[in-house]
Design a protein around this motif. Sequence first.
Motif, short mmCIF file in Angstrom:
data_model
loop_
_atom_site.label_atom_id
_atom_site.label_comp_id
_atom_site.label_asym_id
_atom_site.label_seq_id
_atom_site.Cartn_x
_atom_site.Cartn_y
_atom_site.Cartn_z
N UNK A 1 0.95 -1.36 -0.06
CA UNK A 1 0.26 0.02 0.36
C UNK A 1 1.08 1.26 -0.18
N UNK A 2 2.29 0.88 0.21
CA UNK A 2 2.84 2.74 0.55
C UNK A 2 3.76 2.77 -0.50
N UNK A 3 3.62 1.82 -1.71
CA UNK A 3 4.55 1.47 -2.69
C UNK A 3 4.08 3.12 -3.80
N UNK A 4 5.71 3.74 -4.38
CA UNK A 4 5.85 4.94 -5.24
C UNK A 4 6.96 4.51 -5.83
N UNK A 5 7.02 5.58 -6.89
CA UNK A 5 8.12 5.81 -7.43
C UNK A 5 8.52 7.32 -7.78
N UNK A 6 9.41 7.07 -8.22
CA UNK A 6 10.91 8.89 -8.46
C UNK A 6 11.22 9.40 -9.34
N UNK A 7 10.25 9.71 -10.27
CA UNK A 7 10.32 10.49 -11.38
C UNK A 7 12.02 11.52 -10.92
N UNK A 8 12.90 11.18 -11.76
CA UNK A 8 14.02 12.49 -11.75
C UNK A 8 13.59 13.31 -12.82
N UNK A 9 13.50 14.63 -12.73
CA UNK A 9 13.00 15.27 -14.17
C UNK A 9 14.29 16.12 -14.42
N UNK A 10 14.34 16.32 -15.61
CA UNK A 10 15.28 16.40 -16.36
C UNK A 10 16.87 15.47 -16.66
N UNK A 11 16.76 14.85 -15.96
CA UNK A 11 17.28 13.46 -16.88
C UNK A 11 16.97 12.13 -16.94
N UNK A 12 15.54 12.42 -17.30
CA UNK A 12 14.44 11.32 -17.71
C UNK A 12 14.22 10.07 -17.02
N UNK A 13 14.81 9.68 -15.93
CA UNK A 13 15.36 8.27 -15.33
C UNK A 13 13.19 8.48 -13.99
N UNK A 14 13.32 7.26 -14.29
CA UNK A 14 11.90 7.09 -13.74
C UNK A 14 12.82 5.63 -12.92
N UNK A 15 12.65 6.18 -10.51
CA UNK A 15 13.41 5.25 -10.22
C UNK A 15 11.94 4.55 -9.91
N UNK A 16 11.35 3.21 -9.87
CA UNK A 16 10.47 2.28 -10.45
C UNK A 16 10.23 1.37 -9.41
N UNK A 17 10.60 1.91 -7.64
CA UNK A 17 10.95 0.28 -7.03
C UNK A 17 10.96 -0.75 -7.37
N UNK A 18 9.79 -1.61 -6.86
CA UNK A 18 10.01 -3.09 -7.47
C UNK A 18 9.11 -3.36 -8.49
#
Length: 393
Positions: free
Chosen positions: A146-163
């Motif tokens: 229930x806690x999951x999220x992803x972090x997008x690094x704008x400017x680098x176009x990188x999605x840190x997607x976790x699981x």
Amino acid sequence: MLEIKKNIYWVGVRDWELKRFHGEEFSTHRGSTYNSYLIRDKKIALVDTVWTPFHEEFAEELDREIGLENISLIVINHTEQDHAGSLLYLMEKIPDTPIYCTRNGAAMIKGHFHKDWNFNAVKTGDSVDLGEYKLVFVEMPLLHWPDSMATYVAGANVLLSNDAFGQHYVSSSLYNDQVDQGELFQEAIKYFANILTPFSDLVKKKTAEIKSLNLPIDMIAPSHGIIWRDNPLQIVEKYEQWASGYHEGTVAILYDTMWGATRKMALAIARGLENKGVGAKLFNLGKSDKADVVTEVFKARGVIVGSSTINRSVLSNTAAILEVIKGLKFKGKVGAAFGSYGWSGESPKIIQDRLAEAGIEIIAEPLKMKWDPAPENLKECEAFGEAFADKIR
């Protein structure tokens, strides 16, 4: 510290020796990684940590490279110990560092560590400016917690997607274009089948949402396994496919046997399927890895399960796999049951009922044989396989 994009570094751990995960539930034949990422900008951001057993070397390496006191903020995309397990050790050294996570994430971190740190609860669209880059948060509830999220690094176009989009797969190389493609996708589909199958409808919604944001994505960096830099959206497309009633047209025959009678039945049923051009894969449940079996059930159109009768029930390995199948909530699959017995013969009906409870459509009456099957009995099993094949073709 390995730079994956300008001023963005992989600072994770390669666990070559890992063979079991989630307790003893998940086999990791090719090990795994715990991927943590560091962004060195005007502000320094650490995104996720590593599993608890590696917390000291993880923190010491960060301290040696950048100085822990220079970390401006920590992002926890998911609070499970393989991602947030080093948090307690880090926060003992930098206790006032703000932690960015979802509202559920803050509650779960408190539940894990019993600390009331400087939490900053975020939701989809919230962001933090680092300088050249900006972190944009995307909630991904139940993918797979229930806690999951992803972090997008704008400017680098990188999605840190976790699981999401990960694999339990370790290599000396970091990127998808540098590793064996068969191994990579075998581990990716195994990961999806065993962990994300129950959330397939949510997967479809979330992948559609990510696409609708029209974010340029040059790289998808999950928290386990390989980073997708060559055509990174290919794994998003695979997730869409796997979440949409995926199968490869085969039949998985799962059986357990005491003295070989049920095994003979399984082999004869497989011959019947093959007579009709339907591929069959057989798994002795007493000898096969559970997570590998689940992967093959996920890939199959049909699942036929057999067991000897013992104590008016099924063998324990059969009972276990039926419980797993029920929990994973497979959709669009058909099935049947079979088994051998000596005097009472309850197992095929028990298997059929449990398959039906799991949402498997039953397309054949259960088949049972008393004592060791004779040649004419095996012909009956072969005909059972042929009839099953006719129905799924």
